[in-house]
Write a protein that holds these residues in place. Structure first.
Motif, PDB file in Angstrom:
ATOM      1  N   SER A 191      42.103  32.402  41.447  1.00  0.00           N
ATOM      2  CA  SER A 191      40.948  33.129  40.902  1.00  0.00           C
ATOM      3  C   SER A 191      40.805  32.913  39.395  1.00  0.00           C
ATOM      4  O   SER A 191      40.008  33.592  38.755  1.00  0.00           O
ATOM      5  N   HIS A 192      41.587  31.973  38.852  1.00  0.00           N
ATOM      6  CA  HIS A 192      41.563  31.733  37.412  1.00  0.00           C
ATOM      7  C   HIS A 192      41.641  30.240  37.125  1.00  0.00           C
ATOM      8  O   HIS A 192      42.153  29.461  37.935  1.00  0.00           O
ATOM      9  N   VAL A 212      42.050  31.879  29.370  1.00  0.00           N
ATOM     10  CA  VAL A 212      42.042  31.717  30.816  1.00  0.00           C
ATOM     11  C   VAL A 212      40.715  32.253  31.350  1.00  0.00           C
ATOM     12  O   VAL A 212      40.297  33.359  31.012  1.00  0.00           O
ATOM     13  N   LEU A 213      40.060  31.460  32.184  1.00  0.00           N
ATOM     14  CA  LEU A 213      38.754  31.834  32.716  1.00  0.00           C
ATOM     15  C   LEU A 213      38.875  32.350  34.141  1.00  0.00           C
ATOM     16  O   LEU A 213      39.669  31.830  34.934  1.00  0.00           O
ATOM     17  N   ASP A 214      38.091  33.352  34.462  1.00  0.00           N
ATOM     18  CA  ASP A 214      38.004  33.823  35.843  1.00  0.00           C
ATOM     19  C   ASP A 214      37.071  32.891  36.615  1.00  0.00           C
ATOM     20  O   ASP A 214      36.034  32.469  36.103  1.00  0.00           O
ATOM     21  N   VAL A 215      37.457  32.561  37.842  1.00  0.00           N
ATOM     22  CA  VAL A 215      36.613  31.732  38.698  1.00  0.00           C
ATOM     23  C   VAL A 215      36.488  32.398  40.066  1.00  0.00           C
ATOM     24  O   VAL A 215      37.319  33.223  40.460  1.00  0.00           O
ATOM     25  N   GLU A 216      35.459  32.022  40.778  1.00  0.00           N
ATOM     26  CA  GLU A 216      35.238  32.622  42.092  1.00  0.00           C
ATOM     27  C   GLU A 216      36.145  31.974  43.122  1.00  0.00           C
ATOM     28  O   GLU A 216      36.254  30.745  43.201  1.00  0.00           O
ATOM     29  N   TRP A 217      36.826  32.782  43.887  1.00  0.00           N
ATOM     30  CA  TRP A 217      37.686  32.282  44.958  1.00  0.00           C
ATOM     31  C   TRP A 217      37.632  33.244  46.129  1.00  0.00           C
ATOM     32  O   TRP A 217      37.647  34.468  45.945  1.00  0.00           O
TER      33      TRP A 217
END
Length: 281
Positions: A190-191, A159-164
């Protein structure tokens, strides 16, 4: 009147979630005590929640329809619950709810937002529905990872963290906003969940390919400024053999048409949904 949906009773066997449901994600139904002749099943989108549909649910209810808004499995609780679900769970819970409603009301309409619209398409091929309403149908995303990258991430179960960031320009209507929105953002938006996203893409492809087989009245609505799904997905419905299909592009509308930044776009979307249901009654 607003009542909670008893998931253990109505949607038995569809849920394996272990965490508590966030308030905004509580499933609900709006029922006329004197009885209603017709009902509408409303389905939220990928990593979405029932609270997103409260504005259109209230508007449809006010015109004499009973409304059911279930929570799709793994959503509205926690990221760990979400990782244990797939499209089979999301479709299964929706179909269970629909079958209960058909047994109670006869013909039922289904309104779906984004991924919920894909489920509405698939359900309409299995059951005789009064109509389907597809709002921002996620039939083709503007951006997605390559198939090779997605397969690699799925194999790694990473699972990747993403900007939110929460956007206060959206007009949230449910009780507890924006606190719940922030909590859901931490758990879901956010993922990036490769396996769940891959499962979504499988459903996207199936729904898109099955559009020519639809045989019930269909309303398809897109926001002109949708950043996630291009407006040209409405072109998929040009090849339909339906006797009655309506396509609408909402000026100023984004993907979140039921609580949009542009209040006029939200108003138009809700009115189109209500009017289509009433026209067919």
């Amino acid at each position: 009147m607003r009542y909670p949906i008893d998931e253990k009773l109505i949607l038995a066997g569809c849920y394996r979630d272990k965490e508590d449901i966030i308030d905004a994600a509580q499933p609900f139904k709006l029922i006329h005590e004197e009885g209603a002749r017709e009902a509408v099943l409303m389905l939220h989108g990928y990593a979405g929640y029932p609270g997103e549909l409260c504005s259109v649910a209230k508007a449809v209810y006010s015109r004499g329809f009973d409304v059911y808004v279930p929570r799709l499995p793994g959503m509205g609780t926690s990221s760990s619950d979400f990782r244990n679900t797939s499209s089979a769970d999301w479709i299964g819970a929706s179909e269970n709810a629909l079958m209960v409603m058909i047994g109670r009301y006869g013909k039922v309409s289904v309104l779906g937002h984004s991924m919920g619209a894909l489920i509405a398409i698939l359900l309409s091929l299995r059951h005789e529905l009064k109509c389907i309403e597809l709002v921002a149908p996620a039939l083709k995303l503007r951006q997605r990872p390559s198939s090779v990258a997605l397969k690699t991430l799925c194999a790694l179960d990473k699972v990747l963290d993403v900007e939110w960031h929460s956007d206060p320009d959206y007009h949230l209507h449910y009780d507890g906003a924006p606190k719940d929105d922030l909590e859901l953002g931490v758990q879901y938006w956010s993922h990036f969940y490769p396996r769940q996203f891959s499962s979504f893409l499988d459903m996207e492809r199936e729904a898109r390919n099955r559009i020519p087989d639809l045989d019930c009245p269909t309303l398809a609505i897109m926001g002109k400024d949708d950043p996630l799904v291009p407006v040209d997905v409405l072109g998929y419905f040009d090849r339909k053999r339906l006797s009655f299909t309506k396509k609408v592009v909402v000026p100023g509308g984004t993907h979140m048409l039921f609580y949009d930044k542009d209040e006029k776009a939200e108003e138009i979307t809700i009115k189109e949904c209500v009017d289509f249901l009433c026209l067919l009654s």
